[in-house]
Scaffold this motif. Structure first.
Motif, short mmCIF file in Angstrom:
data_model
loop_
_atom_site.label_atom_id
_atom_site.label_comp_id
_atom_site.label_asym_id
_atom_site.label_seq_id
_atom_site.Cartn_x
_atom_site.Cartn_y
_atom_site.Cartn_z
N GLU A 66 82.28 -3.71 -23.76
CA GLU A 66 81.77 -2.81 -22.71
C GLU A 66 82.69 -2.80 -21.48
O GLU A 66 82.92 -1.74 -20.89
CB GLU A 66 80.34 -3.18 -22.33
N LYS A 118 86.21 8.02 -23.46
CA LYS A 118 87.04 6.89 -23.04
C LYS A 118 87.82 6.28 -24.21
O LYS A 118 88.37 5.21 -24.08
CB LYS A 118 86.18 5.80 -22.40
N TRP A 160 79.04 3.58 -31.54
CA TRP A 160 79.81 3.03 -30.43
C TRP A 160 80.94 3.99 -30.04
O TRP A 160 81.13 4.28 -28.86
CB TRP A 160 80.37 1.66 -30.84
N HIS A 163 81.18 6.42 -26.52
CA HIS A 163 82.30 6.22 -25.59
C HIS A 163 83.40 7.26 -25.81
O HIS A 163 84.54 7.05 -25.42
CB HIS A 163 82.87 4.81 -25.76
N PHE A 221 85.67 -0.22 -20.92
CA PHE A 221 85.47 1.19 -20.56
C PHE A 221 85.42 1.40 -19.06
O PHE A 221 85.15 2.50 -18.59
CB PHE A 221 84.23 1.73 -21.28
#
Length: 152
Positions: free
Chosen positions: A61, A100, A93, A97, A64
């Motif tokens: 995490e 990113k 996941w 994201h 990011f």
């Protein structure tokens, strides 16, 4: 299955800043976040479990928060199988994201794993994240070296 420690070396600096080292009698997952926060390197051997995938999600995490998108390199040439739930969680996941993540590059050796990457890649392509599976170690390592040396 006994997990062997005799994996081929990765390019210089790829195995710095280990963030996951998960092992059991069926397989292993190691993860590294070398450099200034824009590369993630994983090494999986044997069978990937849901517990391993959960560690992956929990321990990445912080990556990011960096300004550059993350390039994910997966050395999975010795990974033989995975739990479907693990593949599903890691696909979610990537999708969560998606803005990113620059892309994901997989070095595979198993047809099952390569098929799993293709299935996940179909889902992630819909949100703009490409996944690349390769059997060519030299090409995969060359791209990894390039990403590791690019400016922050």
């Amino acid at each position: 299955m006994a997990v062997s420690n005799s994996l081929p070396p990765l390019p210089a600096n790829a195995m710095h800043a280990r963030i996951v080292d998960a092992r059991n009698d069926k397989g292993s997952l190691e993860m590294y976040a070398p450099g200034p926060g824009h590369v993630l390197v994983t090494r999986a051997v044997g069978h990937m479990t849901m517990a391993m995938a959960e560690q992956w999600v929990a321990r990445t995490e912080h990556l990011f928060t960096f300004p550059k998108p993350l390039a994910v390199f997966n050395e999975w040439s010795r990974m033989e199988s995975y739990e479907s739930a693990a593949r599903s969680l890691l696909t979610k996941w990537v999708i969560s994201h998606r803005t990113k993540i620059e892309g994901a590059w997989f070095l595979t050796g198993s047809k099952l794993v390569k098929m799993g990457v293709a299935v996940a890649g179909s889902a992630t392509a819909l949100v703009g994240v490409t996944m690349h599976a390769s059997l060519d170690r030299a090409q995969w390592e060359s791209l990894l070296r390039e990403k590791l040396t690019r400016p922050a």
